[in-house]
Design a protein around this motif. Structure first.
Motif, short mmCIF file in Angstrom:
data_model
loop_
_atom_site.label_atom_id
_atom_site.label_comp_id
_atom_site.label_asym_id
_atom_site.label_seq_id
_atom_site.Cartn_x
_atom_site.Cartn_y
_atom_site.Cartn_z
N THR A 1 -5.11 8.08 -6.82
CA THR A 1 -5.15 8.44 -5.42
C THR A 1 -5.27 6.68 -4.69
OG1 THR A 1 -7.20 7.81 -6.15
CG2 THR A 1 -6.76 10.09 -5.12
N GLN A 2 -4.88 5.17 -6.06
CA GLN A 2 -5.03 4.09 -5.53
C GLN A 2 -3.57 3.97 -5.34
OE1 GLN A 2 -6.88 1.11 -7.28
NE2 GLN A 2 -8.01 1.82 -8.90
N ILE A 3 -2.68 4.74 -5.61
CA ILE A 3 -1.26 4.08 -5.36
C ILE A 3 -0.87 5.04 -3.73
CG2 ILE A 3 1.43 5.37 -5.48
CD1 ILE A 3 0.34 6.13 -8.83
N LEU A 4 -1.08 5.86 -3.76
CA LEU A 4 -1.18 6.93 -2.18
C LEU A 4 -2.43 5.83 -1.25
CD1 LEU A 4 -2.43 10.55 -3.00
CD2 LEU A 4 -0.09 9.15 -2.96
N PHE A 5 -2.93 5.08 -1.35
CA PHE A 5 -3.91 4.92 -0.54
C PHE A 5 -3.75 2.82 -0.82
CE2 PHE A 5 -5.85 8.45 -0.81
CZ PHE A 5 -6.46 9.00 0.55
N GLN A 6 -2.88 2.52 -1.52
CA GLN A 6 -2.10 0.97 -2.12
C GLN A 6 -2.09 0.16 -0.58
OE1 GLN A 6 -3.35 -2.87 -2.60
NE2 GLN A 6 -3.68 -0.42 -4.19
N THR A 7 -0.97 1.08 0.48
CA THR A 7 -0.48 0.65 1.61
C THR A 7 -0.72 0.52 2.63
OG1 THR A 7 2.16 0.81 -0.16
CG2 THR A 7 1.87 0.71 2.38
N PRO A 8 -0.85 2.42 3.02
CA PRO A 8 -2.08 2.24 4.06
C PRO A 8 -3.11 1.44 4.50
CG PRO A 8 -1.70 4.45 3.09
CD PRO A 8 -1.07 3.24 1.97
N ILE A 9 -3.80 0.75 3.20
CA ILE A 9 -5.22 0.22 3.01
C ILE A 9 -5.04 -1.59 3.39
CG2 ILE A 9 -7.14 -0.99 1.85
CD1 ILE A 9 -7.48 1.93 1.05
N GLY A 10 -3.67 -1.97 3.13
CA GLY A 10 -3.34 -2.58 3.18
C GLY A 10 -2.99 -3.04 4.82
N ILE A 11 -1.53 -2.06 5.17
CA ILE A 11 -1.52 -2.38 6.28
C ILE A 11 -3.01 -2.51 7.12
CG2 ILE A 11 -0.88 -1.21 8.62
CD1 ILE A 11 1.27 0.34 6.56
N LEU A 12 -4.00 -1.57 7.25
CA LEU A 12 -5.54 -1.79 8.18
C LEU A 12 -5.62 -2.64 8.14
CD1 LEU A 12 -7.59 -0.15 9.41
CD2 LEU A 12 -8.77 0.42 7.02
N SER A 13 -5.85 -3.31 6.40
CA SER A 13 -6.38 -4.94 6.19
C SER A 13 -5.57 -6.15 7.18
CB SER A 13 -6.40 -5.55 4.90
OG SER A 13 -5.34 -5.93 4.24
N ASP A 14 -4.52 -6.38 7.16
CA ASP A 14 -3.75 -6.90 8.29
C ASP A 14 -4.23 -6.86 9.49
OD1 ASP A 14 -1.64 -8.05 6.48
OD2 ASP A 14 -0.34 -6.39 6.32
#
Length: 444
Positions: A51-64
């Motif tokens: 699940t870290q693979i799945l959520f890593q990019t969306p959460i990174g985009i949110l943090s931007d």
């Protein structure tokens, strides 16, 4: 730098301590729910990484888009909830669900991006080295505490501890870590994922990230099973072999970092770290298969030394190879590869142990390590770097492209938030006087 980085590094260390502390014993814990299939065993170990693979990019985009501190806080909360579910699990399926929830709090890449936002260019490598060293310290402590607490109090207590560590990390983040400033860079063009995937140095670092974490997770599935089933030992004694191995790793930590960072021998450090992985797996395989405990223990010690060699420098190297406007994306990709490796290692550990046996497992890992070593032939040692900071009030930011291709210039960009132009140059090719002369070409 330290007053900013140390609290943030401690937040990361607490989270990784919670993630690592169950690693030495979870493959034995799963067997308490009956005789699970190799797939279920793998999911229980590697589910958090999936699940870290799945959520890593969306959460990174949110943090931007919003304050990274708030995103990290939310991620820690999710991780804590998943830990509680794991602690309350009465069957393997609930345990797997809890591990999936743990992984949904995927904040590894966001924290790396926080460091790049909070620390100036020339301090970032040191900051990431501090964080890498802290992660290894968490790993070492987890190897000591996990087997002892798991054996005498039960693995469920390890998950309660993980939830408590998450709560501590949230308090520390709230009280001691400043809100992340919004950094805007001005470039001719945008960062593209293809630029990262086609960069040979970043490609090798991503593959290295994947393989390092694959072999780390895989070995902690195999070690407890082989220790009990092949060597006839008791799980209560696992800490007796993890502890000296972890101490040896601590002593290997500083020399590797100094050789890579101070003397610019990153490729050499990578080479002997991977070689230690190769030898360690061979010794573990034959030690387990032949029931030679001393050989098995030597293999574990060499693995810990190899891991201590690689872990602190790899993220730092990735940040050096990436250009400024690609650094956040590059670190996100690097972290995603790491979590993918952890997931694959968890899945393969159970399958390989049950269907291949110790000997073939060791041989296959050794062959992959040989190919991994071969990839280092095209890896470049990072150039020696220095920076000039130029005020946008005194220098013309619209003319930076005029000197971007000059001899010795690595890159030049505008940090709009701080109001400076950053000229990064190779100080083996340019001294500070010549770099300043180049900068003066765009002076107002």
């Amino acid at each position: 730098m330290l007053h900013t980085i140390l609290p943030l590094s401690l937040v990361v260390c607490l989270r990784f301590l919670g993630l690592f502390i169950v690693l030495p014993v979870i493959s034995l814990y799963v067997t308490e729910f009956g005789e699970p299939s190799a797939l279920l065993l793998g999911l229980a170990v590697g589910g958090a990484y999936f699940t870290q693979i799945l959520f890593q990019t969306p959460i990174g985009i949110l943090s931007d888009k919003i304050d990274r501190k708030k995103v990290v806080m939310a991620g820690l909360l999710v991780f804590m909830i998943g830990s509680v579910v794991c602690a309350l699990a009465n069957d393997i399926y609930t345990l797997i669900i809890g591990r999936f929830i743990q992984g949904a709090g995927a904040i590894g890449g966001v924290v790396s991006a926080q460091i790049t936002d909070l620390v100036r260019e020339e301090k970032r490598t040191n900051a990431m080295a501090i964080m890498g060293g802290g992660i290894f310290a968490s790993f070492t402590l987890a190897m000591l505490l996990g087997p002892i607490i798991g054996a005498y109090f039960g693995v469920s207590w390890l998950f309660w501890l993980t939830a408590f560590f998450s709560l501590l990390a949230m308090g520390l983040l709230w009280l001691k870590v400043p809100s992340t400033p919004k950094i805007l860079y001005a470039f001719d063009g945008k960062a593209r994922i293809n630029d990262i995937l086609k960069n040979k140095n970043l490609m090798i670092m991503n593959i290295s990230s994947f393989l390092e974490k694959t072999f780390m997770t895989l070995i902690f599935v195999v070690i407890p099973l082989a220790f009990v089933n092949e060597l006839g030992m008791h799980k209560e004694d696992l800490w007796k072999i993890y502890t000296p191995a972890a101490i040896c790793g601590i002593f290997a930590l500083a020399p590797a970092s100094i050789l890579a960072e101070k003397y610019g021998k990153a490729r050499l450090v990578m080479f002997y770290g991977i070689t230690l992985f190769l030898v360690a797996y061979v010794l573990l395989a034959f030690g387990g298969a032949w029931e030679w405990l001393w050989l098995f223990v030597v293999g574990i010690i060499l693995f810990f030394i190899g891991f201590a060699t690689l872990e602190p420098i790899m993220q730092s190297l990735t940040s050096k190879y990436a250009r400024a406007h690609m650094r956040g994306m590059a670190l996100g990709v690097f972290t995603t590869y790491a979590y993918a490796g952890s997931f694959i290692g968890g899945i393969l550990g159970g399958v390989a142990y049950h269907y291949l046996g110790m000997i073939w497992l060791g041989i296959l890992v050794a062959l992959v390590c040989v190919a991994w070593l071969g990839s280092l032939i095209i890896l470049e040692n990072p150039s020696k770097q220095a920076n000039l900071y130029l005020s946008v009030e005194q220098y013309d930011a619209t003319k930076i492209k005029e000197i971007s291709d000059e001899y010795g210039v690595i890159e030049i960009y505008v940090n709009k938030t701080e109001g400076v132009i950053v000229l990064k140059y190779n100080n083996a090719l340019l001294d500070s006087v010549k770099a300043q002369m180049l900068a003066d070409c765009i002076k107002k």
